[in-house]
Design an enzyme around this catalytic site. Structure first.
Site: not given
Ligand code: A3P
Length: 317
Positions: A66, A68-69, A130, A160, A283-284
């Protein structure tokens, strides 16, 4: 060959355990919490430690879940492979049809299943993981492989993760977590590959010791100044933008390709091979969404932990 879940069964039975976020239980191994009987798990970490052989030219990207992976996977894949797709103006790019998780493999999956799609055996190997720095397979550190680490404001990681876990719990017909439960688990350090603070601290330390090998980045910096940070990242990866590329707008094209707007549209439907819906990773995509979820008291508690654990790191979230 015995599955890794069988191989490590006895060892795992001795580990401390707690209720998990998505899987039933989490296990404490080498100071961090892990899932079990899952792709991202204590078994895959142990199996990698026992068997994985890094190559000096490998590049690893490391995040907590969560942080920004998905975004960073897209950017690193697009940067390293950009010449392969440039002739047709990126119109046949894998990121236009497939989830970033299918394009840049998760190291933990390498010991569970065979080579994923889109990995060219002749080019630089890119892996995401991770795993905390203290549990990384030793050969990654011995070779001084390049590592990109991205962290995110802990309060946004909590929010998130809460939404992601409940989406998957709903999918698996499990009971949903309340935000209070999620907050308590997170603040005690209980999340996959957490404690959050120890994970960040470990990689921050190696980034100071080996700045030439470890690139430390925040989701917030990448959001606020995407262009400059993507250029810095490209340089660190060994794929700097040429003057011609910059003049032709290639940096903007990659930023657009990997944007939340584009990737969330591409991934509206379908599932990953692990059965996770593609849209669960989008998500957002905003910073400071925690202001819509945390009470003042919760925010103060997490701020105090962060101050106590990370005060000397100078990270601006
Ligand atoms: P939110 O839940 O705050 O919206 P991960 O990829 O580590 O699982 O993290 C997911 C988070 O990154 C989610 O945050 C998701 O919406 C956001 N995310 C996914 N793709 C993204 C992108 N291209 N740019 C910015 N944020 C992104």
């Amino acid at each position: 060959m015995a599955s890794i879940f069988e191989t490590y069964k006895d060892k795992i039975a001795t580990l401390p355990k707690e209720r998990g976020w998505i899987t039933k239980d989490h296990y404490m191994y080498q100071g961090f919490w892990h899932q079990s009987r899952h792709v991202i798990s204590v078994e895959s970490t142990m199996a990698l430690q026992d068997t994985f052989k890094a190559r000096p030219t490998d590049i690893y990207m490391v995040t907590l879940p969560k942080a920004g992976t998905t975004w960073l996977k897209a950017l690193m894949f697009a940067l390293v492979n950009r010449t392969r797709y440039k002739n047709d103006g990126l119109s046949t790019h894998p990121l236009l049809v497939s989830n970033p998780h299918n394009c840049l493999p998760q190291l933990e999956m390498e010991v569970v299943r065979n080579t994923p799609s889109y990995v060219d055996p002749h080019s630089t190997r890119l892996f995401s993981t991770h795993i905390p720095v203290t549990s990384l397979p030793q050969s990654i550190l011995d070779h001084g492989c390049r590592i990109v680490y991205m962290c995110r404001n802990p309060k946004d990681v909590l929010v998130s993760l809460f939404h992601f876990a409940n989406k998957l719990r709903r999918h698996n017909s499990s009971d949903l977590l309340t935000f209070e439960e999620a907050f308590k688990m997170f603040s005690k350090g209980m999340m996959v590959n957490g404690p959050y603070w120890d994970h960040v601290k470990g990689y921050h330390k190696v980034s100071l010791e080996h700045p030439e090998n470890v690139f430390f980045l925040t989701y917030e910096d990448l959001t606020v100044d995407t262009m400059n940070n993507v250029k810095r990242l490209a340089k660190f990866l060994g794929y700097p933008f040429t003057k011609e590329e910059e003049a032709e707008g290639v940096v903007q094209e990659i930023v657009r390709l990997c944007s939340f707007e584009n990737l969330s549209e591409v991934n509206k439907h379908g599932d990953l091979r692990e059965g996770i819906p593609n849209d669960a990773f989008f998500r957002k995509g905003k910073i400071r969404d925690w202001t819509n979820h945390l009470t003042d008291e919760m925010s103060t508690i997490l701020d105090e932990i962060t101050k106590e654990k990370l005060h000397d790191l100078n990270i601006s979230f």
